[in-house]
Enzyme design. Structure first.
Site, PDB file in Angstrom:
ATOM      1  N   ASN A 112       0.898  -1.157   0.000  1.00  0.00           N
ATOM      2  CA  ASN A 112       0.000   0.000   0.000  1.00  0.00           C
ATOM      3  C   ASN A 112       0.937   1.208   0.000  1.00  0.00           C
ATOM      4  OD1 ASN A 112      -1.879   1.981   0.511  1.00  0.00           O
ATOM      5  ND2 ASN A 112      -2.978   0.822   2.068  1.00  0.00           N
ATOM      6  N   LYS A 129       3.283   1.509   3.182  1.00  0.00           N
ATOM      7  CA  LYS A 129       2.573   1.583   4.476  1.00  0.00           C
ATOM      8  C   LYS A 129       3.107   0.563   5.485  1.00  0.00           C
ATOM      9  CE  LYS A 129      -2.271   1.784   6.101  1.00  0.00           C
ATOM     10  NZ  LYS A 129      -3.662   1.717   5.587  1.00  0.00           N
ATOM     11  N   GLU A 148      -6.353  -5.597   4.691  1.00  0.00           N
ATOM     12  CA  GLU A 148      -5.017  -5.037   4.393  1.00  0.00           C
ATOM     13  C   GLU A 148      -3.912  -6.012   4.806  1.00  0.00           C
ATOM     14  OE1 GLU A 148      -4.119  -0.839   4.609  1.00  0.00           O
ATOM     15  OE2 GLU A 148      -6.115  -0.493   5.405  1.00  0.00           O
ATOM     16  N   CYS A 174      -2.998   6.613   6.012  1.00  0.00           N
ATOM     17  CA  CYS A 174      -4.199   6.263   6.775  1.00  0.00           C
ATOM     18  C   CYS A 174      -3.943   5.838   8.217  1.00  0.00           C
ATOM     19  CB  CYS A 174      -5.002   5.205   6.023  1.00  0.00           C
ATOM     20  SG  CYS A 174      -6.675   5.092   6.682  1.00  0.00           S
ATOM     21  N   ASN A 199      -8.605   5.922   3.823  1.00  0.00           N
ATOM     22  CA  ASN A 199      -9.925   5.318   3.547  1.00  0.00           C
ATOM     23  C   ASN A 199     -10.396   4.814   4.901  1.00  0.00           C
ATOM     24  OD1 ASN A 199     -10.444   4.406   0.350  1.00  0.00           O
ATOM     25  ND2 ASN A 199      -8.290   4.688   0.861  1.00  0.00           N
TER      26      ASN A 199
HETATM   27  N1  CDT Z   1      -7.124   2.328   5.387  1.00  0.00           N
HETATM   28  C1  CDT Z   1      -6.969   2.339   6.724  1.00  0.00           C
HETATM   29  O1  CDT Z   1      -5.871   2.221   7.222  1.00  0.00           O
HETATM   30  N2  CDT Z   1      -8.126   2.442   7.449  1.00  0.00           N
HETATM   31  C2  CDT Z   1      -8.126   2.335   8.862  1.00  0.00           C
HETATM   32  C3  CDT Z   1      -9.366   1.666   9.313  1.00  0.00           C
HETATM   33  C4  CDT Z   1      -9.176   1.065  10.618  1.00  0.00           C
HETATM   34  S1  CDT Z   1     -10.499   0.002  11.063  1.00  0.00           S
HETATM   35  C5  CDT Z   1      -9.908  -1.539  10.621  1.00  0.00           C
HETATM   36  C6  CDT Z   1      -7.975   3.668   9.590  1.00  0.00           C
HETATM   37  O2  CDT Z   1      -7.194   3.726  10.526  1.00  0.00           O
HETATM   38  O3  CDT Z   1      -8.672   4.624   9.268  1.00  0.00           O
END
Ligand code: CDT
Length: 313
Positions: A112, A129, A148, A174, A199
């Site tokens: 990612n 990531k 992920e 993220c 996201n």
């Molecule tokens: N994409 C990403 O890292 N989203 C996470 C969702 C966490 S819930 C499993 C975030 O920290 O926003």
């Protein structure tokens, strides 16, 4: 009294994407990114932050065979034919950008990834990531998956800071924004600006977290990370609905005071901009968080020696 730090002003934009459906082509997404790049330029921005996995839907919500996932959602080359128009327009306008996408390497690793592109359209930095949330098994009872941990390898390189058109710029992605270590590693490299895409599903599949807390924890992470590390911070969300699955909005630009200076008002494609003064971070670095004078790393050993929360020492 410290000497006056002269202003260094810069136009920064965040381009939030209002959801990408499974059926949407890369070309149609890139057209949306191009529209927002042009709007950002028209509003005086020299750099645009796009979201995490900005070229496709948030595919980790679906359980699929790995071969299909690799074939449909991963980029084998960057730029590639679909994304080249974005690089061409960025060069023509003299606007840099941050872009998140799924990367498949020639060795078969899946990351990612985000890239930092300068105003001449050169890729000056790449980040893979590190904090991958979710799970790698199929959650039969869940309304959607968060795979992920199945679809991506953990990035091997730490968070770095690059010279992006004269601005010391760091990147993350993220879930990284929720971890103070992410910000500190870049703060210790005197980052002036930290950019990220996200996201964030509006619903947490692991426990019935009230939806408003999803937004609160996102903003709290951005504001505290920026303040505690004397950086400007900008986050671009993929938001709204993707085939009926809801992602939070709240794309923001935050000052080194931890103050939100621009915030998206919709859950659609939306550009927000701010004129940021990089001297502000320098002031905080000199006058409040002078790391060299005040940090006491001899008392921080547990942070690197211990991973999970354990017994009192
Ligand atoms: N994409 C990403 O890292 N989203 C996470 C969702 C966490 S819930 C499993 C975030 O920290 O926003």
């Amino acid at each position: 009294m410290n000497a006056h730090i002269p202003s260094r002003k810069f136009g920064l934009a965040v381009a939030q994407i209002g959801g990408i459906d499974l059926a949407d082509s890369r070309a149609s997404v890139v057209r949306r990114l191009l529209d927002m790049l042009r709007e950002a330029h028209g509003r005086g921005a020299g750099f645009v932050v796009f979201p995490e996995l900005a070229l496709t839907t948030f595919f980790p919500r679906y359980w699929m065979p790995l071969e299909d996932v690799e074939a449909r959602y991963f980029e084998k080359k960057m730029p590639n034919a679909d994304v080249q128009p974005l690089f061409d327009e960025a060069r023509r306008l003299g606007v840099g950008f941050y872009l998140g996408y799924a990367e498949l390497t020639p060795e078969g690793k899946r990351y990612n990834t985000s890239i930092l592109v300068d105003k001449s359209a050169n890729i000056v930095g790449k980040y893979r990531k590190i904090h991958l949330p979710g799970h790698d098994d199929h959650k039969a009872g869940a309304p959607f998956q968060h795979l992920e941990k199945k679809y991506f390898d953990v990035g091997e390189d730490t968070w770095k800071v690059w010279n992006m058109d004269g601005i010391r710029t760091g990147m993350c992605l993220c879930n990284d924004r929720r971890w103070p270590e992410t910000w500190r590693v870049m703060g210790l490299q005197s980052a002036e600006l930290i950019v990220l895409g996200y996201n964030t599903p509006a619903h947490n599949i692991h426990w019935p977290e009230p939806v408003h807390l999803r937004m609160q924890s996102h903003l709290l992470s951005m504001q505290s990370g920026a303040y505690q590390n004397c950086v400007w911070a900008a986050a671009a969300g993929k938001t709204g609905f993707e085939d009926g699955f809801h992602l939070i909005g709240g794309s923001v630009i935050v000052s080194p005071a931890g103050e939100i200076v621009a915030q998206a008002a919709t859950e659609e494609d939306e550009v927000i901009t701010a004129t940021i003064d990089l001297a502000m971070g320098e002031n905080f670095r000199k006058n409040i968080f002078d790391f060299a004078r005040h940090r006491r790393p001899e008392h921080y050993r547990l942070i690197v020696d211990r991973v999970g929360a354990g017994e009192a020492i």
